[in-house]
Design an enzyme around this catalytic site. Structure first.
Site, PDB file in Angstrom:
ATOM      1  CB  SER A 142      19.816   0.555  47.297  1.00 35.83           C
ATOM      2  OG  SER A 142      18.444   0.036  47.612  1.00 35.83           O
ATOM      3  CE1 TYR A 167      18.575   4.304  51.042  1.00 41.80           C
ATOM      4  CE2 TYR A 167      17.361   2.890  49.470  1.00 41.80           C
ATOM      5  CZ  TYR A 167      18.275   2.982  50.320  1.00 41.80           C
ATOM      6  OH  TYR A 167      19.161   1.888  50.878  1.00 41.80           O
TER       7      TYR A 167
END
Length: 335
Positions: A142, A167
């Site tokens: 990501s 995350y």
């Protein structure tokens, strides 16, 4: 080839599965179909792939289209024994791991969900590749790993040791774990740092969906950091083409690689909203709010490595992409 796509009921996983089937490959899709967002959207994607009804736990379900080349199993990556059984019986050629607990803000509320799915689950995928002789793994990382990096555009050569959300920390951990398994066991691993993916069948927690839904239903939209944000919005078709290129990479070296995959043309948030207004024919009611914890002010992908290695060339501009999403949204919700 026989390819395992984890997260197949998710936004990117669904589109990738469609593309691979159209190319003539056999696809096994895996997803736990959790309730992070409306499961009816996930089941709708599966219906598009030929899976009807509600998938049963740990039972392979064969699709009704694409010449029965799509199979689906409802399973979480945390289910190690079931995952190993799947690898033992299916003889996969390639793994594309897109399954993960998504969402930066949600990681502040449910942190252990991220550890279970993104750390333990990814470890199980790596061990399954090792134990069942799968030599190629492409996995989702990501853009969030760049944290508060103020050097733009973001390059894979930049330091990413300071994530600002759990995350992001799990995604950075995945990259380190993959490096270890490439080094120790000769597994070719390719990490893809996705930059703000949008398009038809997109996630309801993402800006594209949230803004379109609110504008069409005459509700206010939340504009964080008073609108002083920009994102490298990347259309789903461009993302899928990049994934496919890395899946069928025939180069033997290097065994470990991480790429940015984005449009490399950041768009200001207020300009993005303006495009949605044009496509919907309605004016947004904007509620200006401060920056949210875990968010960053801007993202911008340096994709030169992906261009050089795979001739990657995203070509969907923001106006076209927004129109495609709004058209899908109106059709799906009968508006």
């Amino acid at each position: 080839m026989k390819i395992l796509v984890t997260g197949a009921a998710g936004f990117i996983g669904y589109h990738l599965s469609q593309r691979l089937l159209a190319m003539g490959h056999d696809v096994v899709g895996l997803d736990n179909i959790n309730d992070y967002y409306d499961i009816n959207l996930k089941l709708g994607r599966l219906r598009e792939l030929g899976i009807s009804g509600t998938p049963a736990d740990n039972v392979l379900l064969t699709g009704e289209i694409f010449n029965d080349r799509f199979q689906f199993i409802k399973m979480g990556l945390e289910e190690r024994d079931n995952l190993y059984n799947l690898f033992e019986t299916q003889n996969f050629d390639i793994i594309c791991n897109l399954a993960a607990q998504a969402g930066v803000r949600f990681s502040l509320e449910k942190p252990f969900t991220y550890i279970d799915s993104n750390i333990l689950g990814f470890m199980n995928i790596l061990e399954a590749c090792r134990n069942y002789n799968v030599k190629k793994l492409v996995y989702a990382s990501s853009s969030s790993v760049y944290g508060l990096n103020d050097k733009i555009p973001f390059s894979t050569d930049d330091n990413v040791d300071h994530p600002i959300s759990l995350y992001a920390a799990t995604k950075k951990s995945n990259e380190l774990m993959a490096h270890t398994y490439s080094h120790l066991f000769g597994i070719k691993t390719t990490g893809l740092r996705f930059f703000t993916v949008y398009g038809p069948w997109g996630r309801p927690d993402m800006a594209m969906f949230l803004f379109t839904d609110a504008i069409l239903n005459d509700k206010p939209i939340k504009v964080f950091n008073d609108g002083n944000l920009s994102r490298d919005f990347t259309y789903i078709d461009d993302i899928v083409e990049g994934i496919v290129a890395t899946l069928f990479d025939e180069q033997q070296e290097p065994l470990y690689k991480v790429y940015n995959i984005g449009n490399s043309k950041p768009v200001k948030l207020l300009d993005f909203i303006s495009e949605i207004e044009k496509s919907t024919g309605k004016t947004a009611q904007k509620e200006y709010l401060p920056m949210q914890p875990g968010d960053v002010e801007k993202t911008w992908a340096d994709v030169e490595a992906l261009k050089n290695d795979f001739d990657y060339s995203p070509d969907t501009d923001i106006a076209e992409g927004v129109r495609e999403f709004v058209t899908w949204y109106k059709s799906y919700y009968n508006q």
